[in-house]
Design a protein around this motif. Structure first.
Motif, PDB file in Angstrom:
ATOM      1  N   UNK A   1       2.571 -25.799  -8.036  1.00 28.13           N
ATOM      2  CA  UNK A   1       2.760 -24.363  -7.832  1.00 28.13           C
ATOM      3  C   UNK A   1       3.736 -24.064  -6.694  1.00 28.13           C
ATOM      4  N   UNK A   2       3.717 -24.872  -5.652  1.00 33.44           N
ATOM      5  CA  UNK A   2       4.678 -24.692  -4.559  1.00 33.44           C
ATOM      6  C   UNK A   2       6.101 -24.802  -5.096  1.00 33.44           C
ATOM      7  N   UNK A   3       6.321 -25.764  -5.992  1.00 35.06           N
ATOM      8  CA  UNK A   3       7.653 -25.914  -6.584  1.00 35.06           C
ATOM      9  C   UNK A   3       7.955 -24.767  -7.547  1.00 35.06           C
ATOM     10  N   UNK A   4       7.023 -24.454  -8.421  1.00 38.55           N
ATOM     11  CA  UNK A   4       7.229 -23.403  -9.418  1.00 38.55           C
ATOM     12  C   UNK A   4       7.513 -22.046  -8.785  1.00 38.55           C
ATOM     13  N   UNK A   5       6.787 -21.739  -7.700  1.00 33.49           N
ATOM     14  CA  UNK A   5       6.851 -20.407  -7.111  1.00 33.49           C
ATOM     15  C   UNK A   5       7.831 -20.333  -5.935  1.00 33.49           C
TER      16      UNK A   5
ATOM     17  N   UNK B   1       7.740 -21.665  -3.031  1.00 32.00           N
ATOM     18  CA  UNK B   1       7.026 -21.336  -1.801  1.00 32.00           C
ATOM     19  C   UNK B   1       7.848 -21.789  -0.603  1.00 32.00           C
ATOM     20  N   UNK B   2       8.002 -20.949   0.420  1.00 30.97           N
ATOM     21  CA  UNK B   2       8.922 -21.246   1.525  1.00 30.97           C
ATOM     22  C   UNK B   2       8.347 -22.214   2.555  1.00 30.97           C
ATOM     23  N   UNK B   3       8.369 -23.508   2.236  1.00 30.87           N
ATOM     24  CA  UNK B   3       7.872 -24.485   3.209  1.00 30.87           C
ATOM     25  C   UNK B   3       9.049 -25.176   3.892  1.00 30.87           C
ATOM     26  N   UNK B   4       8.852 -25.473   5.158  1.00 32.93           N
ATOM     27  CA  UNK B   4       9.849 -26.212   5.933  1.00 32.93           C
ATOM     28  C   UNK B   4       9.490 -27.692   5.921  1.00 32.93           C
ATOM     29  N   UNK B   5       8.294 -27.984   6.427  1.00 32.85           N
ATOM     30  CA  UNK B   5       7.788 -29.362   6.406  1.00 32.85           C
ATOM     31  C   UNK B   5       6.494 -29.382   5.613  1.00 32.85           C
TER      32      UNK B   5
ATOM     33  N   UNK C   1       1.383 -28.497  14.749  1.00 31.81           N
ATOM     34  CA  UNK C   1       2.622 -27.953  14.205  1.00 31.81           C
ATOM     35  C   UNK C   1       2.494 -27.341  12.827  1.00 31.81           C
ATOM     36  N   UNK C   2       1.290 -27.396  12.243  1.00 32.56           N
ATOM     37  CA  UNK C   2       1.068 -26.839  10.904  1.00 32.56           C
ATOM     38  C   UNK C   2       0.698 -25.363  11.028  1.00 32.56           C
ATOM     39  N   UNK C   3       1.309 -24.542  10.203  1.00 31.05           N
ATOM     40  CA  UNK C   3       0.990 -23.111  10.202  1.00 31.05           C
ATOM     41  C   UNK C   3       0.069 -22.707   9.056  1.00 31.05           C
ATOM     42  N   UNK C   4       0.213 -23.364   7.920  1.00 30.38           N
ATOM     43  CA  UNK C   4      -0.606 -23.068   6.742  1.00 30.38           C
ATOM     44  C   UNK C   4      -1.263 -24.352   6.273  1.00 30.38           C
ATOM     45  N   UNK C   5      -2.592 -24.378   6.281  1.00 34.23           N
ATOM     46  CA  UNK C   5      -3.344 -25.551   5.826  1.00 34.23           C
ATOM     47  C   UNK C   5      -4.083 -25.191   4.545  1.00 34.23           C
ATOM     48  N   UNK C   6      -3.665 -25.783   3.451  1.00 39.30           N
ATOM     49  CA  UNK C   6      -4.291 -25.563   2.148  1.00 39.30           C
ATOM     50  C   UNK C   6      -5.302 -26.668   1.907  1.00 39.30           C
ATOM     51  N   UNK C   7      -6.573 -26.301   1.878  1.00 41.85           N
ATOM     52  CA  UNK C   7      -7.644 -27.275   1.695  1.00 41.85           C
ATOM     53  C   UNK C   7      -8.096 -27.251   0.239  1.00 41.85           C
ATOM     54  N   UNK C   8      -8.013 -28.397  -0.414  1.00 42.58           N
ATOM     55  CA  UNK C   8      -8.344 -28.467  -1.839  1.00 42.58           C
ATOM     56  C   UNK C   8      -9.839 -28.404  -2.110  1.00 42.58           C
TER      57      UNK C   8
ATOM     58  N   UNK D   1       7.685 -22.216   6.516  1.00 43.16           N
ATOM     59  CA  UNK D   1       6.446 -22.545   7.214  1.00 43.16           C
ATOM     60  C   UNK D   1       6.095 -24.016   7.018  1.00 43.16           C
ATOM     61  N   UNK D   2       5.492 -24.597   8.053  1.00 43.08           N
ATOM     62  CA  UNK D   2       4.994 -25.956   7.954  1.00 43.08           C
ATOM     63  C   UNK D   2       3.629 -25.929   7.268  1.00 43.08           C
TER      64      UNK D   2
END
Length: 343
Positions: free
Chosen positions: A22-26, A28-32, A65-72, A4-5
């Motif tokens: 956490x994205x690296x540790x877990x 997480x399946x990101x494309x871009x 083109x973004x599918x998941x937007x993580x807002x801090x 997912x983007x």
């Protein structure tokens, strides 16, 4: 596995940086990956998983083109969430902007994941203290209906941002060298008066309301009711800033309709995903911020009967408010949606 983007809004802040870890540790399946921040931080280079990313200034056009937007979190959430949704992204937001909106699910994945399906493009992360408390409350609520919750929090200065952490460090250093400590940040930089946090406690987090509770306290009250689906549940909170760098602690008193034994409580909490019982008085074993900082799990201890009422328990709960209280909870929401094919 499908990828997912992903965009991270607020990528240079504490929660944004935790998202990356956490994205690296877990895995997480990101494309871009798109890293967004304010104009002030635009242009910074962040090396992530061996690749340099340039932080971009967030605009309404940033989410194509973004599918998941993580807002801090922060004021930018309200500004950019509608544009992200319009572009086709699902926004998982860590600010308080949408939490009490009846159209927006307020989610702790271990507690109420079924509510995710009702989203209309935005999903809200609860307040960090609320999340940490829910990890102990939910397994006990499964044992008996709850009549009342009383909670007092002991919240780390990192909840006040990098500046609050730096001020605590500077104040400790000044006092150690016989200098007068300077206070410019806590209880909040926007307030007219500031107090030393080193070797002190400040019983104010955010503004006071007309009912004499702070905004932070009422967040815990209202968010707990919404997450549990009980709008009339009696909840009362006192929130306090303490001179700890990271990881919040909470004293939680719960009154139940039926008897819940200490043994049953320990068993239920220990079986609950994301919660660990650390409770052996004979070995002086109990949760502490020192040992929960940087950890994903919430620890629960000091479980004992409230001898002043018929069906009550006291608990002591500790959890990393930047991890489970913020970035991890949001990422778990995205992981749940991926697992259940909800994008």
């Amino acid at each position: 596995m499908k990828k997912y983007n992903v965009a991270i809004l607020g990528a240079t802040g504490a929660v944004g940086q935790e998202f990356l870890r956490l994205i690296e540790e877990r895995h997480f399946p990101f494309a871009e990956l798109k890293l967004l921040a304010s104009k002030r931080s635009a242009g910074k280079i962040i090396n992530f998983m061996g690749k340099d990313y340039t932080v971009e200034e967030a605009t309404d056009d940033s989410f194509e083109g973004v599918q998941i937007a993580l807002f801090a979190g922060g004021a930018a959430s309200k500004q950019f969430a509608p544009a992200a949704v319009k572009a086709g992204a699902v926004v998982i937001d860590n600010s308080s902007a949408f939490r009490m909106d009846p159209e927006v699910p307020l989610i702790v994945p271990e507690v109420n994941p079924e509510a995710i399906k009702d989203h209309k493009g935005i999903i809200a992360n609860p307040n960090c203290s609320t999340i940490i408390m829910m990890m102990a409350v939910k397994p006990l609520r499964d044992l008996s209906k709850i009549k009342r919750i009383v909670v007092s929090t002991y919240q780390a200065v990192s909840g006040g941002g990098k500046e609050a952490m730096a001020e605590l460090e500077q104040q400790v250093d000044d006092i150690a060298h016989g200098k007068e400590p300077v206070a410019n940040i806590l209880p909040g930089a926007k307030f007219p008066k500031h107090y030393q946090i080193a070797f002190n406690l400040i019983p104010q987090i955010d503004v006071f309301y007309d009912n004499l509770y702070t905004k932070e306290e009422m967040k815990m009250v209202n968010e707990t009711r919404k997450i549990l689906g009980e709008p009339d549940l009696p909840v009362t909170a006192t929130t306090v800033r303490v001179p700890v760098y990271r990881s919040h602690a909470e004293s939680v008193n719960i009154e139940f309709e039926d008897d819940v034994t200490v043994e049953a409580a320990r068993k239920a909490i220990d079986a609950f995903p994301g919660a660990i019982v650390k409770d052996d008085p004979s070995q002086q074993s109990y949760p502490m911020p020192l040992f929960t900082s940087g950890k994903n799990d919430v620890e629960v201890g000091r479980i004992r009967k409230d001898e002043s009422i018929a069906h009550g328990l006291n608990l002591w709960v500790c959890g990393d408010q930047i991890r489970k209280g913020a970035a991890l909870n949001a990422l778990q929401i995205a992981e749940y949606m991926i697992e259940h094919d909800m994008f």
